[in-house]
Design an enzyme around this catalytic site. Structure first.
Site, short mmCIF file in Angstrom:
data_model
loop_
_atom_site.label_atom_id
_atom_site.label_comp_id
_atom_site.label_asym_id
_atom_site.label_seq_id
_atom_site.Cartn_x
_atom_site.Cartn_y
_atom_site.Cartn_z
N ARG A 58 0.81 -1.10 0.10
CA ARG A 58 -0.09 -0.07 0.03
C ARG A 58 0.83 1.33 0.00
NH1 ARG A 58 -1.08 -3.89 2.45
NH2 ARG A 58 -3.05 -5.20 2.41
N THR A 59 1.66 1.24 0.86
CA THR A 59 2.40 2.67 0.95
C THR A 59 3.41 3.03 -0.15
OG1 THR A 59 2.49 1.89 3.59
CG2 THR A 59 3.80 3.98 2.85
N LYS A 86 25.88 -4.89 -1.24
CA LYS A 86 27.45 -4.69 -1.36
C LYS A 86 27.98 -4.14 0.03
CE LYS A 86 27.02 -4.26 -6.28
NZ LYS A 86 27.00 -3.24 -7.45
N1 CP Z 1 -0.44 -0.22 5.89
C1 CP Z 1 0.63 -0.31 5.44
O1 CP Z 1 1.71 0.30 5.78
O2 CP Z 1 0.84 -1.36 4.36
P1 CP Z 1 2.13 -1.71 3.61
O3 CP Z 1 3.06 -2.54 4.41
O4 CP Z 1 1.38 -2.70 2.40
O5 CP Z 1 2.60 -0.47 2.99
#
Ligand code: CP
Length: 314
Positions: A58-59, A86
């Site tokens: 999502r983020t 590396k």
């Molecule tokens: N809510 C959230 O941070 O989801 P992700 O880990 O998919 O980014």
């Protein structure tokens, strides 16, 4: 009014007015979902680098979509495909990205303080996309936006956050943001998954979820991190589900129109039942959408934009 800070490392340093400014700016940004041409010209020529040392759907994707819809150039880097493998240090990586033209670096890292470290090392703006157990400020902002959008206010609402409060950066950013905007925050979970000092933050602590849910306006369900069980922080998943799993039956204790939130990714049937995620009071999918609007607003404000000048491209 503008954001005073070079970076967004957490909600702790933001005033309630600054938080409200981000939420207000996200409103016109969200209208872009209804437009055929999803483009604001405002960040043309800017380079945004997504530097993710931990998995994210999502983020990372919403920062990419937000940057592209604001006409910026967006570059995605995952640790496994970078010179980190590396032995390059975090600050060297950030300085390299700055030399390559990055205006904004969005970083997710398993260690608390990683975003602070690179923010001190570069002139580029740094946005914390989640650092260890510390904060996940953009998740906090999108959760606040979603509550305000659906309930019309945040002040005076009773919000229950349930789950592993101790290890949750989402919980921390939510608690900080909600208390700044005047919500009454209750946290519920096993004693072993509660940090110290919650009462000093003005939060009510419950170990009985049913009691916490009495009269609640909003419930935000946290992902249970299964590796915690191996460390003995709760006895068994079955026991956890019995005591803290959110089911329709349990939600009867809350207000009839209780709003159901989950930051994702969810363990269906563990911390939240499938039919609760699909319930008409659930805003789980809307949270994802709002993540784009809030991140657009942030990128815009952090680039010196004035909210009243935010205009879509024709
Ligand atoms: N809510 C959230 O941070 O989801 P992700 O880990 O998919 O980014």
């Amino acid at each position: 009014m503008s954001l005073r800070h070079k970076d967004l490392l957490g909600l702790e340093p933001l005033s309630s007015e600054e938080i409200a400014l981000v939420l207000d700016t996200a409103e016109p940004c969200k209208q872009i979902f209804d437009r055929q041409v999803k483009k604001f010209p405002t960040l043309r020529g800017k380079v945004i680098v997504n530097l993710f040392y931990e998995a994210s759907t999502r983020t990372r994707t919403s920062f990419e979509v937000a940057g592209k819809w604001m006409s910026a150039d967006v570059v995605n880097i995952s640790a496994s495909a970078s010179s980190v493998t590396k032995g390059e240090s975090l600050t060297d990586t950030a300085k390299t990205l700055e030399a390559l033209g990055a205006d904004v670096v969005v970083i997710r890292h398993r260690h608390a303080g990683a975003a602070h470290l690179i923010a001190r090392a570069v002139r580029a703006r740094v946005i914390n996309a989640g650092d260890g157990w510390h904060e996940h400020p953009t998740q906090g902002l999108l959760d606040l936006f979603t509550i305000r959008e659906k309930k019309g206010r945040i002040q005076g609402l009773t919000v229950v956050i349930v789950g592993d409060i101790l290890h949750s950066r989402v919980a921390r950013s939510n608690i900080i943001g909600l208390t700044k905007l005047g919500a009454r925050v209750r946290v519920a979970g096993p004693p072993t998954l509660m940090p110290l000092g919650l009462r000093e933050l003005g939060v009510e602590v419950y170990h009985d979820l049913d009691a916490a849910l009495e009269g609640a306006d909003v419930i935000n369900v946290l992902r249970i991190q299964r590796e915690r069980q191996k460390k003995g922080l709760f006895p068994s998943l079955r026991e956890y589900v019995r005591l803290y799993g959110v089911t329709k039956e349990r939600l009867r204790r809350a207000k009839e129109d209780v709003m159901i939130m989950h930051p994702g990714p969810a363990n269906l049937g563990v911390e939240i039942a499938q039919d609760v995620v699909e319930d008409e009071r659930s805003v789980v999918r809307e949270q994802v959408k709002n993540g784009v609007a809030v991140r657009m607003a942030l990128l815009y404000l952090m680039s010196g934009g004035e909210p009243r000048e935010l205009q879509p491209a024709d």
